[in-house]
Structures are given as C-alpha cells and as structure tokens.
Design a protein around this motif. Structure first.
Motif, PDB file in Angstrom:
ATOM      1  N   VAL A   2     -16.854   0.588   4.823  1.00 38.67           N
ATOM      2  CA  VAL A   2     -16.225   1.886   4.976  1.00 38.67           C
ATOM      3  C   VAL A   2     -16.047   2.090   6.470  1.00 38.67           C
ATOM      4  CG1 VAL A   2     -16.476   4.367   4.668  1.00 38.67           C
ATOM      5  CG2 VAL A   2     -17.292   2.827   2.894  1.00 38.67           C
ATOM      6  N   ASP A   3     -14.826   1.943   6.956  1.00 36.04           N
ATOM      7  CA  ASP A   3     -14.576   2.167   8.380  1.00 36.04           C
ATOM      8  C   ASP A   3     -13.169   2.728   8.565  1.00 36.04           C
ATOM      9  OD1 ASP A   3     -12.840  -0.002   8.143  1.00 36.04           O
ATOM     10  OD2 ASP A   3     -14.313  -1.449   8.875  1.00 36.04           O
ATOM     11  N   THR A   4     -12.679   2.802   9.799  1.00 35.57           N
ATOM     12  CA  THR A   4     -11.378   3.434  10.020  1.00 35.57           C
ATOM     13  C   THR A   4     -10.258   2.668   9.321  1.00 35.57           C
ATOM     14  OG1 THR A   4     -11.288   2.192  12.069  1.00 35.57           O
ATOM     15  CG2 THR A   4     -11.783   4.538  12.254  1.00 35.57           C
ATOM     16  N   ASN A   5     -10.442   1.352   9.143  1.00 34.04           N
ATOM     17  CA  ASN A   5      -9.369   0.549   8.560  1.00 34.04           C
ATOM     18  C   ASN A   5      -9.319   0.609   7.048  1.00 34.04           C
ATOM     19  OD1 ASN A   5      -8.324  -0.367  10.948  1.00 34.04           O
ATOM     20  ND2 ASN A   5      -9.708  -2.109  11.063  1.00 34.04           N
ATOM     21  N   SER A   6     -10.494   0.615   6.433  1.00 33.63           N
ATOM     22  CA  SER A   6     -10.511   0.528   4.978  1.00 33.63           C
ATOM     23  C   SER A   6     -11.716   1.268   4.413  1.00 33.63           C
ATOM     24  CB  SER A   6     -10.571  -0.942   4.557  1.00 33.63           C
ATOM     25  OG  SER A   6     -11.767  -1.521   5.032  1.00 33.63           O
ATOM     26  N   ASN A   7     -11.604   1.692   3.162  1.00 30.06           N
ATOM     27  CA  ASN A   7     -12.714   2.333   2.481  1.00 30.06           C
ATOM     28  C   ASN A   7     -12.799   1.737   1.078  1.00 30.06           C
ATOM     29  OD1 ASN A   7     -14.381   4.063   0.949  1.00 30.06           O
ATOM     30  ND2 ASN A   7     -13.981   5.751   2.374  1.00 30.06           N
ATOM     31  N   LYS A   8     -13.724   0.797   0.914  1.00 29.19           N
ATOM     32  CA  LYS A   8     -13.841   0.084  -0.359  1.00 29.19           C
ATOM     33  C   LYS A   8     -14.152   1.044  -1.507  1.00 29.19           C
ATOM     34  CE  LYS A   8     -14.642  -3.607  -3.050  1.00 29.19           C
ATOM     35  NZ  LYS A   8     -13.665  -4.571  -3.496  1.00 29.19           N
ATOM     36  N   CYS A   9     -14.961   2.060  -1.268  1.00 29.24           N
ATOM     37  CA  CYS A   9     -15.312   3.000  -2.333  1.00 29.24           C
ATOM     38  C   CYS A   9     -14.057   3.657  -2.899  1.00 29.24           C
ATOM     39  CB  CYS A   9     -16.238   4.095  -1.825  1.00 29.24           C
ATOM     40  SG  CYS A   9     -17.621   3.521  -0.837  1.00 29.24           S
ATOM     41  N   LEU A  10     -13.154   4.052  -1.979  1.00 33.61           N
ATOM     42  CA  LEU A  10     -11.953   4.738  -2.436  1.00 33.61           C
ATOM     43  C   LEU A  10     -11.003   3.808  -3.185  1.00 33.61           C
ATOM     44  CD1 LEU A  10     -11.199   7.176   0.513  1.00 33.61           C
ATOM     45  CD2 LEU A  10     -12.096   7.706  -1.756  1.00 33.61           C
ATOM     46  N   SER A  11     -11.174   2.500  -3.021  1.00 36.01           N
ATOM     47  CA  SER A  11     -10.298   1.591  -3.769  1.00 36.01           C
ATOM     48  C   SER A  11     -10.613   1.643  -5.263  1.00 36.01           C
ATOM     49  CB  SER A  11     -10.411   0.162  -3.233  1.00 36.01           C
ATOM     50  OG  SER A  11     -11.610  -0.430  -3.653  1.00 36.01           O
ATOM     51  N   CYS A  12     -11.712   2.301  -5.643  1.00 35.82           N
ATOM     52  CA  CYS A  12     -12.000   2.538  -7.059  1.00 35.82           C
ATOM     53  C   CYS A  12     -12.092   4.025  -7.402  1.00 35.82           C
ATOM     54  CB  CYS A  12     -13.319   1.894  -7.454  1.00 35.82           C
ATOM     55  SG  CYS A  12     -13.288   0.106  -7.543  1.00 35.82           S
ATOM     56  N   HIS A  13     -12.586   4.838  -6.454  1.00 32.88           N
ATOM     57  CA  HIS A  13     -12.918   6.224  -6.793  1.00 32.88           C
ATOM     58  C   HIS A  13     -11.873   7.256  -6.391  1.00 32.88           C
ATOM     59  CE1 HIS A  13     -17.002   5.750  -8.360  1.00 32.88           C
ATOM     60  NE2 HIS A  13     -17.220   4.838  -7.436  1.00 32.88           N
ATOM     61  N   SER A  14     -10.798   6.869  -5.719  1.00 28.91           N
ATOM     62  CA  SER A  14      -9.834   7.883  -5.292  1.00 28.91           C
ATOM     63  C   SER A  14      -8.976   8.326  -6.473  1.00 28.91           C
ATOM     64  CB  SER A  14      -8.950   7.345  -4.166  1.00 28.91           C
ATOM     65  OG  SER A  14      -8.017   6.429  -4.688  1.00 28.91           O
ATOM     66  N   ARG A  15      -8.212   9.366  -6.273  1.00 31.54           N
ATOM     67  CA  ARG A  15      -7.380   9.888  -7.358  1.00 31.54           C
ATOM     68  C   ARG A  15      -6.441   8.821  -7.894  1.00 31.54           C
ATOM     69  NH1 ARG A  15      -2.428  10.974  -7.551  1.00 31.54           N
ATOM     70  NH2 ARG A  15      -2.209  10.656  -5.317  1.00 31.54           N
ATOM     71  N   SER A  16      -5.816   8.084  -6.986  1.00 31.29           N
ATOM     72  CA  SER A  16      -4.790   7.149  -7.428  1.00 31.29           C
ATOM     73  C   SER A  16      -5.349   5.852  -8.019  1.00 31.29           C
ATOM     74  CB  SER A  16      -3.856   6.819  -6.266  1.00 31.29           C
ATOM     75  OG  SER A  16      -4.601   6.367  -5.166  1.00 31.29           O
ATOM     76  N   THR A  17      -6.594   5.497  -7.696  1.00 28.63           N
ATOM     77  CA  THR A  17      -7.110   4.215  -8.180  1.00 28.63           C
ATOM     78  C   THR A  17      -8.067   4.341  -9.370  1.00 28.63           C
ATOM     79  OG1 THR A  17      -8.835   4.334  -6.502  1.00 28.63           O
ATOM     80  CG2 THR A  17      -6.898   3.020  -5.973  1.00 28.63           C
ATOM     81  N   ALA A  18      -8.521   5.581  -9.656  1.00 29.89           N
ATOM     82  CA  ALA A  18      -9.556   5.756 -10.681  1.00 29.89           C
ATOM     83  C   ALA A  18      -9.091   5.296 -12.069  1.00 29.89           C
ATOM     84  CB  ALA A  18     -10.008   7.205 -10.723  1.00 29.89           C
ATOM     85  N   ALA A  19      -7.818   5.477 -12.360  1.00 30.50           N
ATOM     86  CA  ALA A  19      -7.325   5.098 -13.688  1.00 30.50           C
ATOM     87  C   ALA A  19      -7.473   3.599 -13.900  1.00 30.50           C
ATOM     88  CB  ALA A  19      -5.865   5.508 -13.834  1.00 30.50           C
ATOM     89  N   LYS A  20      -7.124   2.849 -12.880  1.00 29.94           N
ATOM     90  CA  LYS A  20      -7.177   1.405 -12.993  1.00 29.94           C
ATOM     91  C   LYS A  20      -8.620   0.892 -13.049  1.00 29.94           C
ATOM     92  CE  LYS A  20      -4.099  -2.185 -11.658  1.00 29.94           C
ATOM     93  NZ  LYS A  20      -3.383  -2.856 -10.596  1.00 29.94           N
ATOM     94  N   SER A  21      -9.481   1.445 -12.189  1.00 32.89           N
ATOM     95  CA  SER A  21     -10.852   0.931 -12.108  1.00 32.89           C
ATOM     96  C   SER A  21     -11.748   1.564 -13.164  1.00 32.89           C
ATOM     97  CB  SER A  21     -11.429   1.207 -10.729  1.00 32.89           C
ATOM     98  OG  SER A  21     -11.612   2.607 -10.556  1.00 32.89           O
ATOM     99  N   GLN A  22     -11.283   2.659 -13.792  1.00 38.29           N
ATOM    100  CA  GLN A  22     -12.092   3.408 -14.754  1.00 38.29           C
ATOM    101  C   GLN A  22     -13.399   3.920 -14.139  1.00 38.29           C
ATOM    102  OE1 GLN A  22     -11.396   4.441 -18.119  1.00 38.29           O
ATOM    103  NE2 GLN A  22      -9.398   4.084 -17.205  1.00 38.29           N
ATOM    104  N   ALA A  23     -13.377   4.136 -12.841  1.00 37.29           N
ATOM    105  CA  ALA A  23     -14.517   4.749 -12.161  1.00 37.29           C
ATOM    106  C   ALA A  23     -14.305   6.265 -12.154  1.00 37.29           C
ATOM    107  CB  ALA A  23     -14.609   4.225 -10.738  1.00 37.29           C
ATOM    108  N   PRO A  24     -15.380   7.079 -12.121  1.00 36.12           N
ATOM    109  CA  PRO A  24     -15.164   8.530 -12.047  1.00 36.12           C
ATOM    110  C   PRO A  24     -14.453   8.892 -10.744  1.00 36.12           C
ATOM    111  CG  PRO A  24     -17.490   7.974 -11.715  1.00 36.12           C
ATOM    112  CD  PRO A  24     -16.805   6.722 -12.145  1.00 36.12           C
TER     113      PRO A  24
END
Lengths: 155, 195
Positions: A76-98
C-alpha cells in the motif's frame, strides 16, 4: 593528592558496581517472562497469521473489523493499493470481497467522495490480521454486549 | 568491381588443391559445432540471474525489491530467478526476447535508466511490456512452474480457491491479470484495469 585520587577511584568502582547491578536487575514479568534485564533469552516461536477467511465478530459496531486473511506482500503506497484491488467499489464484484463501507469515502466533514478518502487510504492503520496465538497479556476487556448486560455502573 | 566479384566466385568454385574434400567437410562441421556451441554458451551465460543483476540498474532496483518476496525466500527453498519469469524456454521465443533485450543493453549504454529516478519514470512502460507479453502467452512462464492441472484447490486458501476455480479455470483470466506485482514493487497503477 594521591589520597584524593585513591578515594575517587574507590568511589568510581563502587558506583560502577551499583550501576552494573541495577542494569542487570530482575526483569518485571510482563510480555517477557523471567530472567534479568540484560540477559538474552531464547526468542519465542513466531506464531502464524490466521488465514481462515472467516469474518470475526466485532466487539462494538464502530470497530474496524480485523482482517480474516493473510496480507503478506500486499503493498500500500502512493503507486498502488493492493487492498483496494479487491475491496474498492469497482473491484468488489469481481473479487467477491466486502466493499469498504461508505465511511471510507467520507472526508472529515462527512461529505461522501467519489473515491476512497485520503484519510482511509492506509488500511493497516486501522485493520490488522490476527495470529494463531492466545492473547499475549490477560486483560479485562468487555465487548459491547457484556457492558450492556453488566449495566452502566460497573466499569 | 564486377571483375573482382567474379574472381572471388572463381576461387570458391575451383576445387581445392591443397585440402581434401573430407578435411574440408569435417573442418566445416567442427567449426560449425564450435560456433553453435559458443553461441549457445553465450546464451546460457546471459540466461543467469548473475548476469541479469551484474548491471546496477537491475541489482539496485528490481533485484533488491524481489528479495522480500515469496519467489526469493520461502519455506520450501524453491526459487524463481529472473530468466525463469522473463525469458521464454522455447528456443525461437528465447531468441526473439534476447533480441529485444539487446535494445535494453543499448539503453544501458546510453543511461536511459541509470538512476533510480529515471528507472521509476520508465517503470510503467517496462511493466506494461511484461504484462502484455504474459497476457499474450497466457502467463506461460508462471505455468512452467505452477501447473494448473496439479493445483489442489482443497489445499489452497478460500480466497485463492474461489478465484482459481472460476475465473482461472474458465480461461477468463490468466495469472498476470490477478497477480501483478508478484516479484517487484509496482509503478503508478492509475488507469490499470482492476486497480
């Protein structure tokens, strides 16, 4: 003159002894049991991160939930946020993460933003994984249900 | 000029006076082996992690970052080296990648990424090349070690199992779609799909 030096030397030696002893005082039995302060003890085995993918109960409604999976190597840094690649609004559907809740999109005035609020960007400030190990220190923490049951008067 | 060429042709055409045909054939054969061997040896040498990290651009940036990741240090001690992920095993693909890499050597000589700052500036472009390559070959280099057919889902974490048994199994996504940044730090990911 010589006498003075001798006395000074004796005092030095004495105080050194006292300091040496105080440096090696028996350690209080806290996180680390037994031994003296200066003594090196065998380090305890490192517990594993719990990775069962089962959500845990929260102790009160506003508690940031603990992370039910391992997060090794998640940057998780200025370039990328791995958590958001599953938990953000746009990615949650695909990852099925809350999806992160609406509070993560609010600025300090409670105004919801289109993307994650900067003050919620660094997830591990509030969310942590758990280890497969008993509580390090016994404590008298009560969750919200116990507090309600016990009545307001009891601490 | 034409005369000169013609005289050379004459020499080539004329039967050898001093050497037997057998010697010439054998000599050519041996020279061929030496040349081919040398070529492949050079290929081998340039196909090691030592070679990849002999220039400071790689040693100080990507190699340093890789040291904390699963492919450098893990419980089983099995490792992936730079060429495992970056150089195709198949010979023609390998040569193609090597020729591309010659351009990178050119970049080295002219200092395109000689400092950390210059490297970070170029990083997105370099990363995109790798993503595109792995996407196009269905993450072949990953699959050289991680064979989907032998993945036991029951031994994977629930999150892994759910993704692998759906999107990966159906071929809808390939390793690099979900596992970007597996070995190095990532460039600015704004605009990359899924980030």
């Amino acid at each position: 003159m010589k006498k003075h030096l001798l006395i000074a030397a004796c005092m030095g030696l004495l105080s050194w002894g006292a300091v040496a002893e105080s440096l090696d005082a028996p350690a209080p039995d806290g996180r680390r049991l037994g031994g003296t302060i200066a003594q090196e003890l065998q380090a305890e085995e490192m517990p594993k991160v719990e990775n069962k993918d089962l959500k845990r109960e929260r102790n009160y409604p506003e508690q940031p939930p603990t992370i039910p999976h391992k997060i090794d190597g998640y940057r998780v840094d200025t370039n990328s946020n791995k958590c958001l690649s599953c938990h953000s609004r746009s990615t949650a559907a695909k990852s099925q993460a809350p999806m992160i809740s609406i509070t993560h999109y609010m600025d300090r005035d409670g105004q919801p933003l289109a993307t994650v609020s900067p003050r919620r960007y660094f997830c591990e400030q509030c969310h942590v994984p758990q280890h497969e190990t008993p509580a390090a220190i016994p404590n008298t923490f009560k969750n919200i249900d116990q507090v309600l049951e016990g009545g307001a008067s009891q601490p | 000029m034409w005369e000169l060429l013609k005289s050379y042709w004459q020499i080539l055409r004329r039967p050898s006076v001093h050497y037997s045909l057998g010697f010439l054939t054998l000599g050519g054969f041996i020279a061929g082996i030496i040349f081919w061997g040398g070529f492949n040896t050079a290929l081998e040498v340039t196909n090691t992690e030592q070679f990849c990290t002999s220039c400071h651009e790689m040693r100080d940036n990507v190699f340093e970052e890789m040291k904390t990741t699963i492919h450098y240090s893990n419980r089983s001690g099995v490792r992936a080296t730079c060429p495992d992920c970056h150089v195709p095993h198949n010979w023609t693909d390998k040569i193609a990648r090597k020729m591309q890499a010659s351009k990178e050597v050119w970049g080295k000589i002219f200092g395109t990424i000689s400092t950390r700052e210059k490297f970070l500036e170029k990083r997105r472009e370099l990363a995109e090349h790798e993503w595109a390559r792995l996407k196009a070959n269905d993450s072949l280099e990953c699959r050289n070690c991680h064979n989907f057919d032998y993945m036991d889902f029951t031994r994977q974490s629930k999150r892994a199992m759910e993704q692998h048994s759906t999107a990966l199994a159906s071929g809808e996504a390939t390793c690099i779609d979900c596992h970007k940044g597996i070995a190095h730090e990532l460039p600015d990911m704004s605009g990359v799909k899924g980030w």
